[in-house]
Design a protein around this motif. Structure first.
Motif, PDB file in Angstrom:
ATOM      1  N   CYS A  54     -11.786  18.437  -1.817  1.00 39.17           N
ATOM      2  CA  CYS A  54     -11.224  19.658  -1.238  1.00 39.17           C
ATOM      3  C   CYS A  54      -9.698  19.586  -1.157  1.00 39.17           C
ATOM      4  CB  CYS A  54     -11.792  19.835   0.160  1.00 39.17           C
ATOM      5  SG  CYS A  54     -11.169  21.290   0.957  1.00 39.17           S
ATOM      6  N   CYS A 100     -17.684  25.898   2.995  1.00 38.25           N
ATOM      7  CA  CYS A 100     -17.006  25.586   4.256  1.00 38.25           C
ATOM      8  C   CYS A 100     -16.196  26.811   4.705  1.00 38.25           C
ATOM      9  CB  CYS A 100     -16.093  24.383   4.052  1.00 38.25           C
ATOM     10  SG  CYS A 100     -15.112  24.016   5.499  1.00 38.25           S
ATOM     11  N   CYS A 142     -15.826  17.863   0.826  1.00 36.38           N
ATOM     12  CA  CYS A 142     -14.610  17.287   1.420  1.00 36.38           C
ATOM     13  C   CYS A 142     -13.946  16.286   0.471  1.00 36.38           C
ATOM     14  CB  CYS A 142     -14.919  16.596   2.735  1.00 36.38           C
ATOM     15  SG  CYS A 142     -15.576  17.714   3.965  1.00 36.38           S
ATOM     16  N   CYS A 158      -7.332  20.691   7.372  1.00 34.46           N
ATOM     17  CA  CYS A 158      -8.440  21.059   8.247  1.00 34.46           C
ATOM     18  C   CYS A 158      -8.645  20.079   9.390  1.00 34.46           C
ATOM     19  CB  CYS A 158      -9.726  21.180   7.453  1.00 34.46           C
ATOM     20  SG  CYS A 158     -10.409  19.600   6.956  1.00 34.46           S
ATOM     21  N   PRO A 194     -18.365  21.758   6.554  1.00 34.18           N
ATOM     22  CA  PRO A 194     -18.752  21.689   5.147  1.00 34.18           C
ATOM     23  C   PRO A 194     -20.270  21.587   4.997  1.00 34.18           C
ATOM     24  CG  PRO A 194     -17.908  19.578   5.885  1.00 34.18           C
ATOM     25  CD  PRO A 194     -17.729  20.518   7.025  1.00 34.18           C
ATOM     26  N   PHE A 225     -10.624  17.666   9.604  1.00 33.43           N
ATOM     27  CA  PHE A 225     -12.058  17.515   9.834  1.00 33.43           C
ATOM     28  C   PHE A 225     -12.282  16.234  10.624  1.00 33.43           C
ATOM     29  CE2 PHE A 225     -16.261  15.932   8.591  1.00 33.43           C
ATOM     30  CZ  PHE A 225     -17.007  16.996   9.029  1.00 33.43           C
TER      31      PHE A 225
HETATM   32  S1  SF4 Z   1     -12.089  19.009   3.695  1.00 29.98           S
HETATM   33 FE1  SF4 Z   1     -12.018  20.370   5.466  1.00 29.98          FE
HETATM   34  S2  SF4 Z   1     -11.723  22.409   4.624  1.00 29.98           S
HETATM   35 FE2  SF4 Z   1     -12.366  21.105   2.950  1.00 29.98          FE
HETATM   36  S3  SF4 Z   1     -14.583  21.335   2.879  1.00 29.98           S
HETATM   37 FE3  SF4 Z   1     -14.192  19.562   4.161  1.00 29.98          FE
HETATM   38  S4  SF4 Z   1     -14.114  20.378   6.235  1.00 29.98           S
HETATM   39 FE4  SF4 Z   1     -13.922  22.117   4.877  1.00 29.98          FE
END
Ligand code: SF4
Length: 1016
Positions: A996, A689, A993, A1002, A985, A1004
Motif C-alpha cells: 500500500c 481498506c 498493507c 495511515c 484492511p 495502522f
Molecule cells: S497500509 Fe493502511 S491504508 Fe493501506 S491498506 Fe493497510 S491499513 Fe489501509
C-alpha cells in the motif's frame, strides 16, 4: 566518587570558599553544566565569588589570560581541515605511501584524528620519524608542514594546553588556590603536565576517585591513579552512602563486583528491572511508554527520568522519533554534526546536480531539503515530470521548455496541464540559472562566491528563516535554535575556505567537498527550551547529576562494552614501534574497553530510586545467550532479578488519535462532491481498506509516477491495438475470412508503428523503452492470434473496445446533513462482445489482465467487494443496451478474464470467468465447446452435464449476482458518503498493507485497528 564522593568534595570546597579561599573544581566538559548547577544549588549565589567550575579548556583560557596568549587566533575545526589539506599538498612530492590518498578530501578527518592523538600525547613529527616505517615518516612530513603553517598563522587548539603549561612557568597563576579534580577516568600526558604545575603551586590539590571502583581494582582508574601518584596529590576515595537513595540501589552499587553478595532482605525487584525486547524499535517504544507511566502513575516529573543509551548514535533517531510521537518532552545535549543538517544536504545536492548532469535524485534531494522556498505541490509536480520523462543533461538545463504531458506517453498535454507545465518550467529555469554559474569558479575565492550566490539565488536564507519560524510555531524550539545557526556556520566555513585557500586553484566539485568537510567540523546544539524534560544521551558524556530514575537502553553484548572502531591511521604495530621509541599513544583497545565499562558502571549507579535496563534480544537465541550484555547477566544471576520480555505496546502513539471517526457529512461532500462518482476500481479500493479509499479519492494522494511504459500504458496500448485488429478483421469479412498469420503480423506492425510515434513524441529511445516496445509488439501479435482463435470459432462478435459505461444517478437517503445526496457508477469495459438470438442481444464483457499480478475470476472476491468490475459493467450494459445497441432487450451472457501472462506461457490456456449455463449460447461463443471447451472455462461430463469445474451460472444465479453487485455499490456509496475512513484492511493472503502506498499515512496500529475478515 558517586554522590557520596561529590558530597564530601563539595563540603570541603564550600568550607574553603566560605573562608574566602580561591577554589577551582576541574571536571570533564560534559559534566561542567551539571556541576555548576550543583555548586550554585549548594553554595548559594555568593559562592561564585570564590569558587568556579573549570574544564581544561576554561583552565587554559584562565592561564593564557594571566600569562598572555589568550588573544592568539585559534583554528576551529574547519580551519584545521583546510590547513591539513595545505600541509598534505605541500608534503605530497616527498611522501612514499600516502601520496595516493593526498587528493581525497575524505582522507583529511583521519589525518586530523592522528594529529590529535600525537599532540595530546606529546608525540612530535620527529618521534614519528624516529619510530621508522614509511607511513610514519609520511605522517611526520605532513605534521611538520602543518606545524610550520600553524607557526605562521592561527594556533592549533590542541597546542593551547601545551602553551598554557609553558605560560604557567612564568605566570603566578594558581598560587594559593584550592584545586579539586573529579569525574576523570584518565588524563593525557599534556593534561598531566598541566596538573603537575598546578599541584606545585596550589594551596591544596584534591583528586577524587571512586572508592568502590578503586577497591575492586578497576583497571582504568588504577592506571590513572598510578599516573597521578607521581603528581603526589592528596588522594581522596569516598564510597557511596548518601541519604535519600534507595537501599536496594545502594546495595547493588556496593556489591556490583561481588560474586556472591548477601541477599537484600526485601528483594531488589522494583528498584532494578531488566527487560528483553524483540528489537531496538520495541525497546525504545517500551522505554517511552515506561516514562509515561512513571509520570502518570508514579508521580515522577519528566526531568526525573534519564534515558542513557549505550550507543546514542544508533538509538538517538529512534528515541527522537518515538518520543515525539508519544509527545514526551525530550532534551538531548548531543551536539549534532552539521553534516547531518539540511543545509549540508542542500550544498551536496546542488553540487551533484551540476556535476552529474541534473539527475532526478539530485534535483529532488535539493528541492526536498525544505530550505528552498518551493511549495510542496510545486515540488511534487516537478518530481512527477522528472520521474515520468527523466530529462537529464542539456534536456534539463537547455533553453527549450518542457512540453510533454504529465499523464505519460499517450496524447499531448491537456489544456488543464498547461498551467502545471508553466509552473514546472519556471521552477526548472530558476534552479538552472541559480546553479549553472557554480561550475564557473576556478579559484577558492570564486567558488565560495559562486556557492554563496547560488544558495542565495535559490532562496536558501529565506527558506531557513521560514523553517525557523515554522519550527518555533510548532513548539520545536530546540530544532528551531539549531536551524537558526546553519546559515551563520555556512558563512563561517566559506570564510575559512577563502581565508586559508584564497586564490588557490580548485575545482568547484572539490571546493564543495571541502566546504562540506569544514561544515562537518562544526556542531549545532541548543539550550533546553524548558527544564521539565526527559534527559537522553550517550553514556560516555551523560552528566553525572542525580536522577531518580535511569533507564539504560541498549544493554546488549554487541554494544556493551562498545567495540573500538578500527585503530585509526596509526596501526597497532606502528603504535608498538612508537612505544619502543619511548612515545606513548592513546590507550590500546583493551584499555578503551575498560573505560567503556567505567561509563557503564557510572551510568548504572546514577539513579536514586529506580534503574531499568533494556536490551534487544537476539532472534532465536536461548535464554542464556540472547544477546544480553554481561552486566544484565550478572545483575540477573547475582541479585536474583528476572529478565522480563517487554510488554506489548499499550499506549497509543500521539498521531494515532488521528481520529478514525467518520467524517462529517459536509466534509464528505467537500471531498467527494454532492454526487458521489464511483467506479468498479473505487468500489474495490474501498473494499480493500476505507482509509486507502479516503487517501486516493478523497485526498487525491497520487502514487509517484514510474518512468517508461507503466503497466497502465501497456494495457492502454494493447487495448488500442486489439481494437484495430478487430476492425481490420471485420472490414475483411470477419475473422474466419482472414489468415491467422495476417492478423498477427498486422498487430505486430501496428504495435511497432505506434511505438515509433510514441518514441518520436518522447524524443528519446532508451534501451529499456526500446526493449519494452519489442515486447509489446510480441505480446500484441500473440493476443491478436488469440483473438483470431476466439472469433473464428465464435458467433459472438466484438461490439466495442474501451467502452464507457455509466449508470444514472441514484439517490442516497438517510445520511447526515450536507452529505452527498446521490451516487453514480462509471467505468470503462475493455471489450464487449455480442450475439443476437431472436430479438435478444446476449452480451459478454471481456477484461484483459496485463499486469503480472492480475487475478483470475473468483466469486469469493466478488462477494467481498473485489474484482466486481466485469459483473458490474455487464449488468449496467444490459440495462442500457436498448439505447446503446438499438435492440429490444439484452441479457447477460457472462464475463471473461483474459490473462495475457497465461497466454504467453501457454498459448492454449483457457480464460477464467463466469458464463450463462446455456449450452446453445456457449456453443455460439466457441464451436469447439464439445471437443475441448476451446478457450472457455467450461467442461462437460460424459453424460453431457457440466463438469464440476465448469464456471457457469443459471439465469437465477446471474440474477442473484446482479443483486449482490448492486447492493455492493449501494453499500459502498452509503459508507463513503457517511464518511468512513477507518484503517481496516481486508485480511487477504496478498495483504494490501504490504504494497500500500498510504502505509506511511495511515499509522495502522494493531492495537487500534483490526483487519476485516475475508469471507469465503
Ligand atoms: S497500509 Fe493502511 S491504508 Fe493501506 S491498506 Fe493497510 S491499513 Fe489501509
Amino acid at each position: 566518587m558517586g554522590r557520596g564522593g561529590d558530597d564530601a568534595l563539595l563540603s570541603d570546597l564550600l568550607d574553603n570558599a566560605a573562608r574566602g579561599n580561591r577554589c577551582w573544581w576541574l571536571v570533564p566538559e560534559p559534566y561542567s553544566h551539571a556541576t555548576e548547577r550543583l555548586l550554585a544549588e549548594r553554595g548559594g549565589p555568593s559562592v561564585c565569588l570564590c569558587a568556579e567550575v573549570l574544564t581544561f579548556r576554561r583552565l587554559c583560557d584562565h592561564i593564557l589570560a594571566a600569562g598572555g596568549g589568550l588573544a592568539s587566533p585559534v583554528l576551529d575545526a574547519g580551519g584545521r581541515l583546510l590547513l591539513m589539506r595545505r600541509a598534505l599538498r605541500s608534503a605530497a612530492g616527498q611522501m612514499k605511501v600516502l601520496n595516493v590518498l593526498a587528493a581525497k578530501p575524505g582522507f583529511l578527518p583521519g589525518l586530523i584524528q592522528a594529529l590529535d592523538e600525537c599532540k595530546c600525547y606529546g608525540v612530535t613529527p620527529r618521534d614519528l620519524e624516529r619510530a621508522g616505517g614509511d607511513k610514519l615518516c609520511d605522517l611526520a612530513l605532513i605534521f611538520s608542514a602543518y606545524e610550520m603553517f600553524c607557526e605562521r598563522g592561527p594556533m592549533d587548539p590542541r597546542d593551547r594546553v601545551t602553551l598554557a603549561w609553558q605560560k604557567m612557568k612564568d605566570a603566578r597563576f594558581g598560587e594559593n588556590a584550592r584545586i579539586y579534580v573529579s569525574h576523570f577516568a584518565s588524563f593525557t600526558p599534556q593534561e598531566r603536565l598541566l596538573l603537575t604545575s598546578l599541584r606545585d603551586r596550589a594551596a591544596s590539590f584534591t583528586v577524587l576517585f571512586h572508592g568502590e571502583l578503586m577497591e575492586r581494582g578497576f583497571a582504568p582508574l588504577h592506571i590513572t591513579a598510578r599516573q597521578l601518584s607521581s603528581v603526589d596529590s592528596e588522594q581522596l576515595t569516598v564510597n557511596s552512602g548518601e541519604n535519600g537513595r534507595s537501599d536496594a540501589l545502594r546495595h547493588m552499587e556496593k556489591h556490583w563486583f561481588d560474586r556472591k553478595p548477601p541477599p537484600f532482605p526485601s528483594g531488589m525487584d522494583g528498584a532494578v528491572e531488566l527487560y528483553a525486547a524483540p528489537g531496538e524499535a520495541a525497546e525504545v517504544r517500551f522505554v517511552a511508554e515506561r516514562a509515561i507511566l512513571l509520570v502518570r502513575d508514579e508521580g515522577y516529573r519528566w526531568r526525573d527520568v534519564a534515558v542513557i543509551a549505550s550507543d546514542y548514535a544508533a538509538y538517538g533517531p529512534l528515541i527522537g522519533s518515538l518520543f515525539t510521537q508519544y509527545r514526551i518532552p525530550l532534551f538531548s545535549d548531543q551536539m549534532d554534526d552539521m553534516a547531518q543538517k539540511p543545509l549540508s544536504r542542500c550544498i551536496r545536492a546542488a553540487a551533484d546536480c551540476v556535476l552529474y548532469g541534473w539527475r532526478e535524485a539530485d534535483v529532488m534531494r535539493l528541492l526536498r531539503t525544505g530550505l528552498l522556498p518551493v511549495s510542496s505541490s510545486d515540488a511534487d509536480l516537478f518530481e512527477h515530470y522528472l520521474r515520468r520523462w527523466n530529462p537529464r543533461g542539456s534536456r534539463f538545463s537547455g533553453e527549450r521548455d518542457w512540453e510533454r504531458s504529465l499523464g505519460g506517453w499517450h496524447g499531448e498535454p491537456a489544456e488543464a496541464e498547461q498551467e502545471a507545465l508553466a509552473r514546472i518550467n519556471r521552477l526548472r529555469r530558476h534552479i538552472v540559472s541559480a546553479l549553472k554559474p557554480l561550475s564557473v569558479g576556478k579559484t577558492a575565492r570564486q567558488c565560495a562566491a559562486g556557492l554563496r550566490g547560488a544558495l542565495e539565488m535559490l532562496g536558501v536564507p529565506e527558506g531557513i528563516g521560514a523553517r525557523v519560524r515554522a519550527l518555533t510555531e510548532a513548539g520545536e524550539l530546540k530544532l528551531a535554535g539549531e536551524c537558526g545557526q546553519m546559515w551563520e556556520l555556512f558563512g563561517k566555513s566559506l570564510d575559512q575556505c577563502v581565508g586559508l585557500l584564497g586564490d588557490e586553484a580548485v575545482e568547484y566539485a572539490e571546493f564543495c567537498e571541502l566546504c562540506l568537510l569544514v561544515l562537518s567540523g562544526y556542531t549545532v546544539g541548543s539550550i533546553p527550551a524548558s527544564l521539565d524534560r526527559v534527559h537522553a544521551g550517550d553514556q560516555s558524556r551523560f552528566p553525572r547529576v542525580p536522577f531518580p530514575v535511569v533507564i539504560y537502553i541498549g544493554a546488549s553484548s554487541e554494544k556493551v562494552p562498545a567495540r573500538p572502531v578500527g585503530e585509526g591511521l596509526i596501526s597497532g604495530e606502528e603504535r608498538a614501534a612508537l612505544a619502543e621509541a619511548g612515545c606513548e599513544l592513546p590507550p590500546d583497545p583493551p584499555a578503551r574497553i575498560g573505560r567503556e565499562l567505567y561509563n557503564l558502571y557510572t551510568a548504572c549507579t546514577l539513579p536514586s530510586r529506580k534503574l531499568i535496563l533494556t536490551y534487544p534480544a537476539a532472534r532465536g537465541g536461548s535464554a542464556a545467550d540472547d544477546g544480553r550484555a554481561d552486566c544484565v547477566r550478572r545483575l540477573s544471576s547475582v541479585f536474583d532479578l528476572p529478565v522480563r520480555p517487554v510488554p506489548p505496546p499499550s499506549l497509543p502513539l500521539a498521531p494515532a488519535p488521528v481520529s478514525r471517526d467518520p467524517l462529517s457529512g459536509r466534509c464528505a461532500a467537500m471531498l467527494y462532491g454532492d454526487t458521489l462518482r464511483l467506479s468498479a476500481s473505487r468500489v474495490e479500493t474501498f473494499a480493500q481498506c476505507p482509509f486507502l479509499y479516503f487517501c486516493r479519492y478523497g485526498l487525491r494522494a497520487e502514487r509517484r509516477p514510474e518512468p517508461g511504459f507503466t503497466p497502465l500504458d501497456v494495457g492502454r496500448e494493447l487495448h488500442a491495438i486489439l481494437e484495430q485488429c478487430a476492425r481490420y478483421a471485420l472490414e475483411r469479412g470477419g475473422f474466419a475470412a482472414l489468415p491467422r498469420e495476417e492478423l498477427c503480423f498486422y498487430a505486430e506492425t501496428q504495435a511497432k508503428a505506434r511505438q515509433e510515434i510514441v518514441l518520436r513524441r518522447g524524443g528519446v529511445g532508451t534501451p529499456r523503452l526500446l526493449a519494452q516496445g519489442l515486447r509489446l509488439a510480441r505480446v500484441s501479435s500473440v493476443l491478436a492470434g488469440r483473438l483470431w482463435d476466439e472469433f473464428s470459432h465464435s458467433r459472438f462478435t466484438p461490439l466495442d473496445f474501451e467502452l464507457r459505461v455509466e449508470s444514472p444517478a441514484a439517490p442516497l437517503r438517510g445520511l447526515s446533513d450536507g452529505a452527498p445526496s446521490a451516487y453514480q457508477l462509471r467505468g470503462v469495459a475493455d471489450r464487449v462482445d455480442g450475439f443476437r438470438k431472436g430479438d435478444t442481444l446476449y452480451l459478454r464483457v471481456v477484461d484483459y489482465k496485463t499486469s503480472a499480478r492480475g487475478k483470475s475470476f473468483s466469486l469469493s472476491d466478488i462477494y467481498n467487494g473485489l474484482s466486481a468490475q466485469m459483473p458490474l459493467y455487464l449488468f449496467l450494459l444490459c440495462r442500457g443496451a436498448p439505447e446503446r445497441f438499438g435492440v429490444p432487450k439484452a441479457e447477460a451472457a457472462g464475463v471473461l478474464y483474459v490473462q495475457t501472462r497465461d497466454i504467453l506461457l501457454s498459448p492454449g490456456a483457457k480464460h477464467s470467468g463466469l458464463l450463462l449455463d446455456d449450452p446453445e449460447l456457449l456453443e455460439a461463443m466457441d464451436d469447439r465447446l464439445r471437443q475441448d471447451g476451446g478457450t472457455l472455462p467450461v467442461g462437460f461430463n460424459k453424460d453431457g452435464s457440466f463438469s464440476k469445474r465448469a464456471s457457469v451460472a443459471s439465469p437465477e444465479q446471474m440474477a442473484r449476482l446482479q443483486d449482490h453487485v448492486a447492493r455492493l455499490v449501494r453499500d459502498t456509496a452509503r459508507a463513503v458518503a457517511g464518511g468512513r475512513v477507518e484503517a481496516a484492511p481486508l485480511d487477504l493472503r496478498d495483504a494490501p498493507c504490504d504494497w500500500c502506498d498510504c502505509r506511511a499515512a495511515c499509522h495502522f496500529d494493531e492495537t487500534l485497528d483490526k483487519p476485516r475478515p475475508y469471507l469465503r
